[in-house]
Motif scaffolding. Structure first.
Motif, PDB file in Angstrom:
ATOM      1  N   PRO A  15     -12.859  41.182 -19.616  1.00 13.29           N
ATOM      2  CA  PRO A  15     -14.274  41.277 -19.975  1.00 13.29           C
ATOM      3  C   PRO A  15     -15.186  40.440 -19.092  1.00 13.29           C
ATOM      4  CG  PRO A  15     -13.127  39.827 -21.490  1.00 13.29           C
ATOM      5  CD  PRO A  15     -12.070  40.413 -20.596  1.00 13.29           C
ATOM      6  N   CYS A  16     -16.457  40.819 -19.087  1.00 12.75           N
ATOM      7  CA  CYS A  16     -17.468  40.004 -18.409  1.00 12.75           C
ATOM      8  C   CYS A  16     -17.407  38.620 -19.037  1.00 12.75           C
ATOM      9  CB  CYS A  16     -18.837  40.652 -18.603  1.00 12.75           C
ATOM     10  SG  CYS A  16     -20.168  39.695 -17.884  1.00 12.75           S
ATOM     11  N   GLY A  17     -17.555  38.567 -20.358  1.00  7.94           N
ATOM     12  CA  GLY A  17     -17.497  37.284 -21.046  1.00  7.94           C
ATOM     13  C   GLY A  17     -16.493  37.330 -22.201  1.00  7.94           C
ATOM     14  N   ILE A  39      -5.967  38.579 -15.419  1.00  3.09           N
ATOM     15  CA  ILE A  39      -6.987  38.885 -16.433  1.00  3.09           C
ATOM     16  C   ILE A  39      -8.183  37.953 -16.227  1.00  3.09           C
ATOM     17  CG2 ILE A  39      -7.471  38.994 -18.920  1.00  3.09           C
ATOM     18  CD1 ILE A  39      -4.498  39.569 -19.363  1.00  3.09           C
ATOM     19  N   ARG A  40      -9.365  38.522 -16.213  1.00  6.63           N
ATOM     20  CA  ARG A  40     -10.569  37.724 -16.043  1.00  6.63           C
ATOM     21  C   ARG A  40     -11.313  37.592 -17.370  1.00  6.63           C
ATOM     22  NH1 ARG A  40     -15.922  39.271 -13.591  1.00  6.63           N
ATOM     23  NH2 ARG A  40     -16.659  38.483 -15.588  1.00  6.63           N
ATOM     24  N   GLY A  41     -12.160  36.594 -17.469  1.00  3.57           N
ATOM     25  CA  GLY A  41     -13.025  36.464 -18.632  1.00  3.57           C
ATOM     26  C   GLY A  41     -13.966  35.296 -18.411  1.00  3.57           C
ATOM     27  N   TRP A  44     -18.224  30.372 -19.155  1.00  2.00           N
ATOM     28  CA  TRP A  44     -19.618  29.927 -19.009  1.00  2.00           C
ATOM     29  C   TRP A  44     -20.311  31.033 -18.212  1.00  2.00           C
ATOM     30  CZ3 TRP A  44     -15.577  26.405 -17.768  1.00  2.00           C
ATOM     31  CH2 TRP A  44     -15.417  25.358 -18.697  1.00  2.00           C
ATOM     32  N   LYS A  45     -21.296  31.678 -18.794  1.00  2.00           N
ATOM     33  CA  LYS A  45     -21.940  32.804 -18.114  1.00  2.00           C
ATOM     34  C   LYS A  45     -23.283  32.390 -17.513  1.00  2.00           C
ATOM     35  CE  LYS A  45     -20.726  36.245 -17.857  1.00  2.00           C
ATOM     36  NZ  LYS A  45     -19.808  36.574 -16.706  1.00  2.00           N
ATOM     37  N   PRO A  46     -23.442  32.571 -16.192  1.00  6.97           N
ATOM     38  CA  PRO A  46     -24.752  32.256 -15.593  1.00  6.97           C
ATOM     39  C   PRO A  46     -25.730  33.399 -15.904  1.00  6.97           C
ATOM     40  CG  PRO A  46     -23.230  33.102 -13.931  1.00  6.97           C
ATOM     41  CD  PRO A  46     -22.509  33.180 -15.242  1.00  6.97           C
ATOM     42  N   SER A 193     -17.634  46.374 -10.481  1.00  7.54           N
ATOM     43  CA  SER A 193     -18.515  46.359 -11.658  1.00  7.54           C
ATOM     44  C   SER A 193     -19.886  45.784 -11.327  1.00  7.54           C
ATOM     45  CB  SER A 193     -17.890  45.532 -12.783  1.00  7.54           C
ATOM     46  OG  SER A 193     -16.603  46.008 -13.050  1.00  7.54           O
ATOM     47  N   HIS A 194     -19.894  44.633 -10.621  1.00 10.36           N
ATOM     48  CA  HIS A 194     -21.189  44.003 -10.345  1.00 10.36           C
ATOM     49  C   HIS A 194     -21.928  44.687  -9.204  1.00 10.36           C
ATOM     50  CE1 HIS A 194     -19.431  40.984 -13.005  1.00 10.36           C
ATOM     51  NE2 HIS A 194     -20.681  40.788 -13.364  1.00 10.36           N
ATOM     52  N   ILE A 195     -21.217  45.426  -8.358  1.00  9.75           N
ATOM     53  CA  ILE A 195     -21.923  46.235  -7.348  1.00  9.75           C
ATOM     54  C   ILE A 195     -22.612  47.403  -8.055  1.00  9.75           C
ATOM     55  CG2 ILE A 195     -21.607  47.866  -5.428  1.00  9.75           C
ATOM     56  CD1 ILE A 195     -19.581  45.970  -4.225  1.00  9.75           C
ATOM     57  N   ILE A 219     -12.471  44.630 -11.969  1.00 11.08           N
ATOM     58  CA  ILE A 219     -13.163  45.637 -12.781  1.00 11.08           C
ATOM     59  C   ILE A 219     -13.336  45.099 -14.208  1.00 11.08           C
ATOM     60  CG2 ILE A 219     -13.142  48.033 -13.596  1.00 11.08           C
ATOM     61  CD1 ILE A 219     -11.258  48.693 -11.235  1.00 11.08           C
ATOM     62  N   GLU A 220     -14.574  44.988 -14.654  1.00  8.40           N
ATOM     63  CA  GLU A 220     -14.819  44.452 -16.002  1.00  8.40           C
ATOM     64  C   GLU A 220     -14.365  45.445 -17.077  1.00  8.40           C
ATOM     65  OE1 GLU A 220     -18.363  41.188 -15.436  1.00  8.40           O
ATOM     66  OE2 GLU A 220     -18.936  43.188 -16.136  1.00  8.40           O
ATOM     67  N   THR A 221     -13.565  44.945 -17.988  1.00  2.00           N
ATOM     68  CA  THR A 221     -12.938  45.801 -19.002  1.00  2.00           C
ATOM     69  C   THR A 221     -13.097  45.143 -20.373  1.00  2.00           C
ATOM     70  OG1 THR A 221     -11.294  46.168 -17.273  1.00  2.00           O
ATOM     71  CG2 THR A 221     -10.788  47.068 -19.437  1.00  2.00           C
ATOM     72  N   SER A 230     -22.601  40.900 -22.802  1.00  2.78           N
ATOM     73  CA  SER A 230     -23.200  40.843 -21.455  1.00  2.78           C
ATOM     74  C   SER A 230     -22.643  42.005 -20.638  1.00  2.78           C
ATOM     75  CB  SER A 230     -22.878  39.508 -20.765  1.00  2.78           C
ATOM     76  OG  SER A 230     -21.490  39.283 -20.710  1.00  2.78           O
ATOM     77  N   ASP A 231     -23.440  42.492 -19.719  1.00  2.56           N
ATOM     78  CA  ASP A 231     -23.049  43.582 -18.806  1.00  2.56           C
ATOM     79  C   ASP A 231     -22.412  44.786 -19.518  1.00  2.56           C
ATOM     80  OD1 ASP A 231     -24.084  42.115 -16.759  1.00  2.56           O
ATOM     81  OD2 ASP A 231     -22.177  41.483 -15.903  1.00  2.56           O
ATOM     82  N   ALA A 232     -23.012  45.210 -20.625  1.00  2.00           N
ATOM     83  CA  ALA A 232     -22.441  46.315 -21.413  1.00  2.00           C
ATOM     84  C   ALA A 232     -22.365  47.620 -20.602  1.00  2.00           C
ATOM     85  CB  ALA A 232     -23.279  46.528 -22.672  1.00  2.00           C
ATOM     86  N   ARG A 233     -23.400  47.895 -19.817  1.00  2.00           N
ATOM     87  CA  ARG A 233     -23.466  49.203 -19.136  1.00  2.00           C
ATOM     88  C   ARG A 233     -22.368  49.409 -18.093  1.00  2.00           C
ATOM     89  NH1 ARG A 233     -28.239  51.783 -17.337  1.00  2.00           N
ATOM     90  NH2 ARG A 233     -28.034  50.588 -15.438  1.00  2.00           N
ATOM     91  N   GLN A 234     -21.860  48.297 -17.557  1.00  2.00           N
ATOM     92  CA  GLN A 234     -20.889  48.452 -16.460  1.00  2.00           C
ATOM     93  C   GLN A 234     -19.433  48.277 -16.895  1.00  2.00           C
ATOM     94  OE1 GLN A 234     -22.664  45.344 -14.159  1.00  2.00           O
ATOM     95  NE2 GLN A 234     -20.971  43.920 -14.435  1.00  2.00           N
ATOM     96  N   GLN A 235     -19.215  47.892 -18.166  1.00  2.00           N
ATOM     97  CA  GLN A 235     -17.829  47.635 -18.575  1.00  2.00           C
ATOM     98  C   GLN A 235     -17.171  48.935 -19.055  1.00  2.00           C
ATOM     99  OE1 GLN A 235     -16.714  43.766 -19.925  1.00  2.00           O
ATOM    100  NE2 GLN A 235     -18.797  43.346 -20.605  1.00  2.00           N
TER     101      GLN A 235
HETATM  102 MN    MN Z   1     -20.421  40.441 -15.652  1.00  7.46          MN
END
Ligand code: MN
Ligand code: PEP
Length: 355
Positions: A15-17, A39-41, A44-46, A193-195, A219-221, A230-235
């Motif tokens: 996930p993004c966060g 696995i990413r997550g 702390w989200k900027p 995802s962020h591109i 890839i945000e999942t 956060s970043d709902a549209r791209q996940q």
């Molecule tokens: Mn994100």
């Protein structure tokens, strides 16, 4: 050994966060059986503006520690300062990424590098938000100098002030390709995802990255992307990730059966390029002669009508050779610009001689 060096593309998903422990457990379970390497997550989200989801901080580090008892996959989180690095090290996080808003700041990158000295965590360095390759390479070098063995770069695109842009962040592919040329052993991944900023573009950008010889993808999942904080549209969901990954064509750098044919064609291309360069050189010699005549007879060096005629005729010749007008324009702008500069240089030397 750099853990990110791998023959097949290295895949980072998650996930993004990290929003709560259930979300993290759910995504960890889903990714466990998939061809995902890390696995990413975000912990702390900027966020660009205040009042948005900023991550769960240290609580999320505890959830990761728990999740790690259920999977053998390593985890990565974003860190932006010494305090975050130290906390992450206490919780034995495997890898940390430096975000785009941090790579722009050499003080912060150095602070992170100093805090990581002596540890064996892996570090991923996102490109800075502005298209400045020196900042990006500078960050790579600061981490290398800190003795970090496993380093990879992540291309996440560059900010632009364009409301109609297709991408959330402009890819500017030439920049990550140049980074790869400078550090030939540095794996470079693409954070599609962020591109993209939305789901629909993900697979085409992922394929483009692989076709450009990127070493991996981020890839945000999320278990329920539409509800993401956060970043709902791209996940995308793990199932959508599975589909995306299985649809990708993994191209190889070479293939024994056609290698000879490729070599032969490349030799012909080399010969043709040598001819092109020779011709341009000869063209420039003629330009010198032309410049001398113009100067001796007090004729203007640049002439609008001549430039128009060049573009018109070359565009027509281009069409006959299936070369589009935009390409021809770019090519002759370069050539003509050099011709004009050469003539002005000649004029300046002659003036100097007279003085
Ligand atoms: Mn994100
Ligand atoms: C992220 O990966 O969630 C993130 C904030 O990325 P970036 O630094 O590329 O904006």
């Amino acid at each position: 050994m750099n853990i990110f060096s791998k023959l097949t593309p290295y895949i980072i998903a998650g996930p993004c966060g990290i929003e709560d422990e259930n979300q993290l457990m759910s995504i960890t379970n889903s990714l466990q059986t998939m061809p995902v390497d890390m696995i990413r997550g975000g912990v702390w989200k900027p966020r660009s503006k205040p009042g948005h989801f900023e991550g769960r901080g240290e609580a999320a580090l505890g959830w990761i520690r728990h999740a790690k008892t259920t999977t053998d996959k390593p985890f990565c989180i974003e860190v932006a300062n010494r305090q975050q690095v130290e906390l992450a090290l206490n919780y034995e996080i495997d890898a940390m990424w430096i975000g785009a808003r941090t790579t722009v700041n050499p003080f912060m990158v150095q602070e992170i590098a100093d805090a990581l000295k002596g540890s064996n965590v892996a570090v991923l360095i996102k490109n800075p938000i502005n298209p400045d390759i020196e900042l990006w390479s500078g960050a790579v070098e600061r981490l290398q100098q800190a003795g970090i063995e496993s380093i990879a770069a992540i291309h996440r695109g560059f900010s632009s002030y364009d409301a109609n842009a297709i991408y959330r962040n402009k890819p500017n592919w030439a920049i990550p390709i140049e980074l790869k040329r400078r550090y030939k052993d540095l794996p470079v991944f693409c954070d599609v995802s962020h591109i993209c900023g939305n789901r629909t573009l993900l697979s085409s950008v992922a394929q483009r990255a692989l076709d450009l010889d990127f070493d991996g993808l981020m890839i945000e999942t999320h278990p329920t992307p539409d509800e993401a904080l956060s970043d709902a549209r791209q996940q995308i969901t793990p199932l959508q990730l599975q589909e995306l990954l299985s649809g990708l064509v993994i191209r190889q750098v070479s293939c024994d059966t056609v290698q000879d044919e490729i070599e032969q064609i490349r030799q012909v291309l080399d010969t043709m390029d040598a001819e092109v360069v020779d011709l341009i050189g000869k063209r420039m010699e003629l330009v010198q002669q032309l410049g001398q005549i113009k100067i001796d007879n007090n004729i203007a060096i640049f002439q609008q009508d001549r430039w128009r005629e060049i573009i018109e005729s070359r565009t027509q010749w281009g069409e006959k050779n299936k070369l589009d007008a935009a390409f021809i324009l770019k090519l002759f702008e370069l050539i003509h610009d050099k011709s004009i500069k050469t003539q002005f240089e000649l004029l300046n030397t002659l003036k100097q001689d007279k003085i």
